[in-house]
Design a protein around this motif. Structure first.
Motif, mmCIF file in Angstrom:
data_model
loop_
_atom_site.group_PDB
_atom_site.id
_atom_site.type_symbol
_atom_site.label_atom_id
_atom_site.label_comp_id
_atom_site.label_asym_id
_atom_site.label_seq_id
_atom_site.Cartn_x
_atom_site.Cartn_y
_atom_site.Cartn_z
ATOM 1 N N ALA A 54 -67.885 1.611 18.247
ATOM 2 C CA ALA A 54 -68.755 2.568 18.927
ATOM 3 C C ALA A 54 -69.114 2.062 20.318
ATOM 4 O O ALA A 54 -69.186 2.847 21.278
ATOM 5 N N LEU A 55 -69.301 0.763 20.439
ATOM 6 C CA LEU A 55 -69.591 0.174 21.743
ATOM 7 C C LEU A 55 -68.394 0.321 22.687
ATOM 8 O O LEU A 55 -68.556 0.627 23.875
ATOM 9 N N VAL A 56 -67.187 0.146 22.153
ATOM 10 C CA VAL A 56 -65.975 0.325 22.965
ATOM 11 C C VAL A 56 -65.898 1.766 23.475
ATOM 12 O O VAL A 56 -65.612 2.000 24.659
ATOM 13 N N VAL A 57 -66.175 2.724 22.599
ATOM 14 C CA VAL A 57 -66.129 4.132 23.010
ATOM 15 C C VAL A 57 -67.242 4.428 24.013
ATOM 16 O O VAL A 57 -67.018 5.108 25.022
ATOM 17 N N ALA A 91 -58.066 14.800 29.520
ATOM 18 C CA ALA A 91 -56.761 14.482 28.917
ATOM 19 C C ALA A 91 -56.684 13.039 28.431
ATOM 20 O O ALA A 91 -56.235 12.785 27.313
ATOM 21 N N ALA A 92 -57.111 12.105 29.246
ATOM 22 C CA ALA A 92 -56.962 10.697 28.879
ATOM 23 C C ALA A 92 -57.938 10.268 27.793
ATOM 24 O O ALA A 92 -57.703 9.275 27.104
ATOM 25 N N ALA A 93 -59.022 10.996 27.614
ATOM 26 C CA ALA A 93 -60.018 10.624 26.599
ATOM 27 C C ALA A 93 -59.440 10.728 25.189
ATOM 28 O O ALA A 93 -59.775 9.912 24.321
ATOM 29 N N TYR A 94 -58.566 11.700 24.949
ATOM 30 C CA TYR A 94 -58.038 11.903 23.599
ATOM 31 C C TYR A 94 -57.120 10.774 23.129
ATOM 32 O O TYR A 94 -57.291 10.272 22.020
ATOM 33 N N PRO A 95 -56.173 10.335 23.949
ATOM 34 C CA PRO A 95 -55.396 9.168 23.523
ATOM 35 C C PRO A 95 -56.260 7.916 23.348
ATOM 36 O O PRO A 95 -56.028 7.104 22.444
ATOM 37 N N PHE A 96 -57.275 7.768 24.198
ATOM 38 C CA PHE A 96 -58.191 6.635 24.073
ATOM 39 C C PHE A 96 -58.926 6.684 22.734
ATOM 40 O O PHE A 96 -58.998 5.683 22.012
ATOM 41 N N LEU A 97 -59.462 7.847 22.388
ATOM 42 C CA LEU A 97 -60.173 7.994 21.109
ATOM 43 C C LEU A 97 -59.229 7.809 19.928
ATOM 44 O O LEU A 97 -59.606 7.222 18.904
ATOM 45 N N PHE A 98 -58.005 8.293 20.055
ATOM 46 C CA PHE A 98 -57.014 8.098 18.999
ATOM 47 C C PHE A 98 -56.724 6.612 18.814
ATOM 48 O O PHE A 98 -56.664 6.120 17.685
ATOM 49 N N ALA A 99 -56.566 5.879 19.903
ATOM 50 C CA ALA A 99 -56.277 4.443 19.823
ATOM 51 C C ALA A 99 -57.445 3.676 19.197
ATOM 52 O O ALA A 99 -57.241 2.785 18.366
ATOM 53 N N VAL A 100 -58.658 4.029 19.566
ATOM 54 C CA VAL A 100 -59.831 3.366 18.982
ATOM 55 C C VAL A 100 -59.916 3.686 17.490
ATOM 56 O O VAL A 100 -60.189 2.801 16.672
ATOM 57 N N GLY A 101 -59.659 4.928 17.114
ATOM 58 C CA GLY A 101 -59.674 5.308 15.700
ATOM 59 C C GLY A 101 -58.595 4.590 14.914
ATOM 60 O O GLY A 101 -58.833 4.117 13.794
ATOM 61 N N TRP A 102 -57.406 4.484 15.483
ATOM 62 C CA TRP A 102 -56.306 3.782 14.820
ATOM 63 C C TRP A 102 -56.654 2.306 14.613
ATOM 64 O O TRP A 102 -56.437 1.748 13.543
ATOM 65 N N ALA A 103 -57.216 1.689 15.668
ATOM 66 C CA ALA A 103 -57.612 0.280 15.564
ATOM 67 C C ALA A 103 -58.706 0.110 14.518
ATOM 68 O O ALA A 103 -58.690 -0.851 13.731
ATOM 69 N N TYR A 104 -59.653 1.050 14.468
ATOM 70 C CA TYR A 104 -60.735 0.963 13.480
ATOM 71 C C TYR A 104 -60.182 1.008 12.056
ATOM 72 O O TYR A 104 -60.571 0.209 11.201
#
Length: 124
Positions: A54-57, A91-104
């Motif tokens: 959550a801090l990363v996001v 646009a760039a927020a979605y891949p970022f959120l996907f990457a954070v979710g995948w890492a989580y």
């Protein structure tokens, strides 16, 4: 060569000792102090991971308005005719959120695998 009768040698069936894993599983099932401590450790690890992500996001997405305020030239830049803030937030927020979710998910699975390894570890 002498022909003799063949003898088949088979190792004795080695059964894992039943009490190795049963004690820890019993501790978990009966929610004893040891079982509660094990589960509390898992919950604490998962909570710490969730807070870190959550801090990363918050820093990744929440820092963008600060960046635009501190560096106005960034907010006035454009990419392919589209303003950079729109590109980043739209646009760039979605891949970022996907990457954070995948890492989580990967790290949460690792926490659970570590917990299972502790539960299944033979006692000495």
């Amino acid at each position: 060569m002498t022909e003799g009768r063949r003898t088949r040698v088979v190792l004795a069936d080695v059964q894992p000792r039943a009490h190795d894993h049963d004690r820890t599983r019993t501790e978990l099932a009966e929610q004893t102090q040891v079982g509660e401590a094990l589960v509390r450790g898992l919950v604490r690890a998962q909570l710490a991971l969730a807070l870190r992500m959550a801090l990363v996001v918050a820093i990744g997405l929440g820092g963008l308005p600060l960046l635009f305020a501190v560096a106005p030239e960034v907010s006035s830049a454009s990419v392919a005719g589209i303003d950079l803030p729109w590109v980043l937030l739209g646009a760039a927020a979605y891949p970022f959120l996907f990457a954070v979710g995948w890492a989580y998910v990967r790290l949460a699975d690792r926490n659970e695998q570590d917990f299972v390894a502790v539960v299944r570890r033979p006692e000495r």
